[in-house]
Every structure is written in C-alpha cells, then in structure tokens.
Design a protein around this motif. Structure first.
Motif, PDB file in Angstrom:
ATOM      1  N   LEU A  34       5.124  -7.028  12.711  1.00 25.39           N
ATOM      2  CA  LEU A  34       3.807  -7.553  13.077  1.00 25.39           C
ATOM      3  C   LEU A  34       3.791  -9.053  13.357  1.00 25.39           C
ATOM      4  CD1 LEU A  34       1.539  -5.585  10.566  1.00 25.39           C
ATOM      5  CD2 LEU A  34       2.036  -5.050  12.972  1.00 25.39           C
ATOM      6  N   GLY A  35       4.900  -9.732  13.072  1.00 25.48           N
ATOM      7  CA  GLY A  35       4.926 -11.176  13.281  1.00 25.48           C
ATOM      8  C   GLY A  35       4.044 -11.920  12.298  1.00 25.48           C
ATOM      9  N   ILE A  36       4.001 -11.433  11.066  1.00 20.44           N
ATOM     10  CA  ILE A  36       3.210 -12.092  10.028  1.00 20.44           C
ATOM     11  C   ILE A  36       4.152 -12.571   8.922  1.00 20.44           C
ATOM     12  CG2 ILE A  36       1.114 -10.761  10.516  1.00 20.44           C
ATOM     13  CD1 ILE A  36       1.760  -8.995   8.084  1.00 20.44           C
ATOM     14  N   PRO A  37       3.720 -13.520   8.094  1.00 15.35           N
ATOM     15  CA  PRO A  37       4.571 -13.977   6.992  1.00 15.35           C
ATOM     16  C   PRO A  37       4.883 -12.832   6.015  1.00 15.35           C
ATOM     17  CG  PRO A  37       2.751 -15.502   7.341  1.00 15.35           C
ATOM     18  CD  PRO A  37       2.472 -14.286   8.183  1.00 15.35           C
ATOM     19  N   ARG A  38       6.078 -12.894   5.429  1.00 10.66           N
ATOM     20  CA  ARG A  38       6.511 -11.862   4.478  1.00 10.66           C
ATOM     21  C   ARG A  38       5.549 -11.776   3.292  1.00 10.66           C
ATOM     22  NH1 ARG A  38      10.257 -11.098   0.090  1.00 10.66           N
ATOM     23  NH2 ARG A  38      11.286  -9.080   0.322  1.00 10.66           N
ATOM     24  N   ALA A  39       5.085 -12.907   2.802  1.00 12.23           N
ATOM     25  CA  ALA A  39       4.144 -12.913   1.673  1.00 12.23           C
ATOM     26  C   ALA A  39       2.837 -12.201   2.036  1.00 12.23           C
ATOM     27  CB  ALA A  39       3.863 -14.345   1.218  1.00 12.23           C
ATOM     28  N   THR A  40       2.390 -12.365   3.266  1.00 13.59           N
ATOM     29  CA  THR A  40       1.176 -11.688   3.732  1.00 13.59           C
ATOM     30  C   THR A  40       1.409 -10.189   3.774  1.00 13.59           C
ATOM     31  OG1 THR A  40       0.514 -13.611   5.024  1.00 13.59           O
ATOM     32  CG2 THR A  40      -0.458 -11.507   5.663  1.00 13.59           C
ATOM     33  N   ALA A  41       2.565  -9.781   4.286  1.00 11.42           N
ATOM     34  CA  ALA A  41       2.899  -8.352   4.342  1.00 11.42           C
ATOM     35  C   ALA A  41       2.949  -7.764   2.933  1.00 11.42           C
ATOM     36  CB  ALA A  41       4.221  -8.158   5.064  1.00 11.42           C
ATOM     37  N   LYS A  42       3.561  -8.486   2.006  1.00 10.33           N
ATOM     38  CA  LYS A  42       3.694  -8.005   0.622  1.00 10.33           C
ATOM     39  C   LYS A  42       2.319  -7.841  -0.025  1.00 10.33           C
ATOM     40  CE  LYS A  42       6.242  -9.017  -3.641  1.00 10.33           C
ATOM     41  NZ  LYS A  42       5.330  -9.106  -4.724  1.00 10.33           N
ATOM     42  N   ALA A  43       1.482  -8.860   0.063  1.00  9.26           N
ATOM     43  CA  ALA A  43       0.140  -8.798  -0.532  1.00  9.26           C
ATOM     44  C   ALA A  43      -0.693  -7.692   0.110  1.00  9.26           C
ATOM     45  CB  ALA A  43      -0.563 -10.147  -0.389  1.00  9.26           C
ATOM     46  N   SER A  44      -0.551  -7.523   1.419  1.00 12.03           N
ATOM     47  CA  SER A  44      -1.314  -6.500   2.135  1.00 12.03           C
ATOM     48  C   SER A  44      -0.873  -5.101   1.726  1.00 12.03           C
ATOM     49  CB  SER A  44      -1.168  -6.694   3.636  1.00 12.03           C
ATOM     50  OG  SER A  44      -1.675  -7.957   4.004  1.00 12.03           O
ATOM     51  N   LEU A  45       0.424  -4.896   1.605  1.00 12.94           N
ATOM     52  CA  LEU A  45       0.940  -3.600   1.141  1.00 12.94           C
ATOM     53  C   LEU A  45       0.388  -3.262  -0.239  1.00 12.94           C
ATOM     54  CD1 LEU A  45       4.742  -3.415   2.041  1.00 12.94           C
ATOM     55  CD2 LEU A  45       2.959  -1.780   2.635  1.00 12.94           C
ATOM     56  N   GLU A  46       0.453  -4.208  -1.145  1.00  9.97           N
ATOM     57  CA  GLU A  46      -0.049  -3.987  -2.503  1.00  9.97           C
ATOM     58  C   GLU A  46      -1.535  -3.646  -2.489  1.00  9.97           C
ATOM     59  OE1 GLU A  46       1.086  -7.603  -4.470  1.00  9.97           O
ATOM     60  OE2 GLU A  46       3.207  -7.033  -4.533  1.00  9.97           O
ATOM     61  N   ARG A  47      -2.285  -4.359  -1.658  1.00  7.06           N
ATOM     62  CA  ARG A  47      -3.734  -4.141  -1.556  1.00  7.06           C
ATOM     63  C   ARG A  47      -4.021  -2.738  -1.015  1.00  7.06           C
ATOM     64  NH1 ARG A  47      -4.630  -8.465   1.196  1.00  7.06           N
ATOM     65  NH2 ARG A  47      -4.968  -9.701  -0.666  1.00  7.06           N
ATOM     66  N   LEU A  48      -3.322  -2.344   0.045  1.00 10.82           N
ATOM     67  CA  LEU A  48      -3.542  -1.023   0.641  1.00 10.82           C
ATOM     68  C   LEU A  48      -3.205   0.091  -0.345  1.00 10.82           C
ATOM     69  CD1 LEU A  48      -2.138  -1.736   4.206  1.00 10.82           C
ATOM     70  CD2 LEU A  48      -4.537  -1.258   3.618  1.00 10.82           C
ATOM     71  N   LYS A  49      -2.155  -0.096  -1.121  1.00 11.71           N
ATOM     72  CA  LYS A  49      -1.784   0.900  -2.139  1.00 11.71           C
ATOM     73  C   LYS A  49      -2.834   0.946  -3.246  1.00 11.71           C
ATOM     74  CE  LYS A  49       3.190   0.409  -1.362  1.00 11.71           C
ATOM     75  NZ  LYS A  49       4.459  -0.106  -1.962  1.00 11.71           N
ATOM     76  N   ARG A  50      -3.285  -0.222  -3.711  1.00  7.72           N
ATOM     77  CA  ARG A  50      -4.298  -0.298  -4.773  1.00  7.72           C
ATOM     78  C   ARG A  50      -5.579   0.422  -4.377  1.00  7.72           C
ATOM     79  NH1 ARG A  50      -3.035  -5.564  -5.634  1.00  7.72           N
ATOM     80  NH2 ARG A  50      -4.713  -6.326  -4.309  1.00  7.72           N
ATOM     81  N   LEU A  54      -2.985   3.521   1.553  1.00 10.78           N
ATOM     82  CA  LEU A  54      -1.590   3.806   1.890  1.00 10.78           C
ATOM     83  C   LEU A  54      -1.017   4.577   0.701  1.00 10.78           C
ATOM     84  CD1 LEU A  54       0.609   3.243   4.049  1.00 10.78           C
ATOM     85  CD2 LEU A  54       1.285   1.270   2.687  1.00 10.78           C
ATOM     86  N   ILE A  55      -0.582   5.805   0.973  1.00 16.80           N
ATOM     87  CA  ILE A  55      -0.139   6.674  -0.118  1.00 16.80           C
ATOM     88  C   ILE A  55       1.261   7.212   0.147  1.00 16.80           C
ATOM     89  CG2 ILE A  55      -2.473   7.342  -0.832  1.00 16.80           C
ATOM     90  CD1 ILE A  55      -2.111   9.926   0.798  1.00 16.80           C
ATOM     91  N   ALA A  56       1.961   7.518  -0.956  1.00 19.52           N
ATOM     92  CA  ALA A  56       3.296   8.101  -0.852  1.00 19.52           C
ATOM     93  C   ALA A  56       3.169   9.582  -0.539  1.00 19.52           C
ATOM     94  CB  ALA A  56       4.060   7.893  -2.152  1.00 19.52           C
ATOM     95  N   ASP A  57       4.009  10.038   0.389  1.00 22.13           N
ATOM     96  CA  ASP A  57       4.067  11.451   0.754  1.00 22.13           C
ATOM     97  C   ASP A  57       5.538  11.836   0.672  1.00 22.13           C
ATOM     98  OD1 ASP A  57       3.544  13.991   1.716  1.00 22.13           O
ATOM     99  OD2 ASP A  57       3.469  13.360   3.817  1.00 22.13           O
ATOM    100  N   ALA A  63      -0.956   6.653   5.898  1.00 21.33           N
ATOM    101  CA  ALA A  63      -2.355   6.298   5.686  1.00 21.33           C
ATOM    102  C   ALA A  63      -3.053   7.494   5.050  1.00 21.33           C
ATOM    103  CB  ALA A  63      -3.011   5.937   7.018  1.00 21.33           C
ATOM    104  N   SER A  64      -3.956   7.233   4.120  1.00 19.44           N
ATOM    105  CA  SER A  64      -4.638   8.330   3.431  1.00 19.44           C
ATOM    106  C   SER A  64      -5.649   9.041   4.322  1.00 19.44           C
ATOM    107  CB  SER A  64      -5.322   7.826   2.165  1.00 19.44           C
ATOM    108  OG  SER A  64      -6.295   6.854   2.481  1.00 19.44           O
ATOM    109  N   THR A  65      -6.120   8.367   5.375  1.00 18.46           N
ATOM    110  CA  THR A  65      -7.031   8.996   6.330  1.00 18.46           C
ATOM    111  C   THR A  65      -6.511   8.753   7.734  1.00 18.46           C
ATOM    112  OG1 THR A  65      -8.419   7.030   6.516  1.00 18.46           O
ATOM    113  CG2 THR A  65      -9.069   8.657   4.861  1.00 18.46           C
ATOM    114  N   ALA A  66      -6.855   9.650   8.641  1.00 16.94           N
ATOM    115  CA  ALA A  66      -6.368   9.541  10.010  1.00 16.94           C
ATOM    116  C   ALA A  66      -7.113   8.471  10.802  1.00 16.94           C
ATOM    117  CB  ALA A  66      -6.494  10.887  10.721  1.00 16.94           C
ATOM    118  N   PHE A  67      -8.355   8.185  10.437  1.00 21.63           N
ATOM    119  CA  PHE A  67      -9.166   7.234  11.213  1.00 21.63           C
ATOM    120  C   PHE A  67     -10.086   6.492  10.262  1.00 21.63           C
ATOM    121  CE2 PHE A  67     -13.068   6.356  13.731  1.00 21.63           C
ATOM    122  CZ  PHE A  67     -12.520   5.472  14.632  1.00 21.63           C
ATOM    123  N   THR A  68     -10.082   5.172  10.365  1.00 24.78           N
ATOM    124  CA  THR A  68     -10.945   4.344   9.529  1.00 24.78           C
ATOM    125  C   THR A  68     -11.821   3.501  10.441  1.00 24.78           C
ATOM    126  OG1 THR A  68      -9.187   4.214   7.885  1.00 24.78           O
ATOM    127  CG2 THR A  68     -10.967   2.626   7.688  1.00 24.78           C
TER     128      THR A  68
END
Length: 158
Positions: A34-50, A54-57, A63-68
């Motif tokens: 995405l061309g974003i800072p690694r720290a931004t990607a890390k924080a965003s991943l954690e937020r989406l999981k929280r 974003l769920i493990a399959d 993504a937990s839903t097909a359309f948001t």
C-alpha cells in the motif's frame, strides 16, 4: 478504533488486500503493498483484528464481511477525513500512475437542484453494481479505489 477505521483509507484497503492471492497478514508486506509506513500497517492490522473486521480462516486471513459501507447522508468528521485522504491519493495517482492504470475523468453540467436526490441515487446504484460485478473475480491481484465525486461548483448565491 472505529473512527480510525472510517477516517483512514488504508484500513479498507487492507481488508481488500486480504482477498488477493498471496496476501500476507504481515505489517511489512502490507506496508509495501500500500505504500504506507510499517508502523501504520501494524497498528491498522491490530485495529482491524480487535474490531473483528479481519478474521482468521484457518491459515488465512479474510474480511469478516464482503462489503462495508458508511450510512448515506449522515455528516461525520471521520467520513470527511476519509474523503480528503482519497482525494489526496487520487492527486498522487495523477503523477505516479500511467493512464493505463487509472481513469480519472469528469463532466461539468448544469442541473436542477430538485434532481439531486435522484442523481445521488443513480451514483449509489452505479457504485454498488460496480462493486458487485468486480468483487466476483476469483483471480484478484491489485486493490483499486473507485471514487465518484458530484458536487456544486462555485459558491452559493447570497
């Protein structure tokens, strides 16, 4: 967390990345994609999981839903911030991407302001149909943004 997700485009882009073949749920991979800072990607991943977006399959993430979507017609600072970010990203694309990778176009037309609800409905219908059509592809390899702008030019008359 919800404000951050809505106001920053990269959260939704990460959810779409999860739909690509070869997706890696790792901050470094996402940052490069995405061309974003690694720290931004890390924080965003954690937020989406929280938030359960974003769920493990099994061994894969999705993504937990097909359309948001955000609700239409409700003023929101988060939505305004999101629109500003998307417009800045489109501006960068003008200089960084060739015309074979992007389509930025516009029309300027006079309309009757009483027709605005119908115009907005047509735009919404187009966006949803576009999303439904292209989301069905099984061999996705890139994440794109469709941004349609329709706004009054000039200042309101006194």
């Amino acid at each position: 967390d919800q404000y951050q997700v809505v106001s920053h485009w990269h959260h939704f882009a990460i959810l779409e990345l999860a739909d690509l073949q070869g997706f890696e749920c790792e901050p470094a991979w996402i940052a490069r994609a995405l061309g974003i800072p690694r720290a931004t990607a890390k924080a965003s991943l954690e937020r989406l999981k929280r938030l359960g977006l974003l769920i493990a399959d099994g061994k894969h993430w999705k993504a937990s839903t097909a359309f948001t979507a955000s609700p239409d017609g409700i003023p929101s600072q988060a939505i305004r911030d999101s629109h500003r970010e998307i417009l800045r990203a489109a501006t960068r694309a003008i200089t960084k991407q060739g015309v074979d990778e992007r389509d930025l176009s516009n029309i300027i037309l006079a309309v009757n302001s009483k027709d605005l609800p119908e115009a907005k409905k047509m735009i919404r219908t187009f966006r949803r149909g576009f999303n439904e059509h292209f989301s069905k592809s099984r061999s996705k390899d890139k994440v794109y943004c469709l941004a349609v702008q329709f706004f009054r030019l000039g200042e309101e008359k006194a």
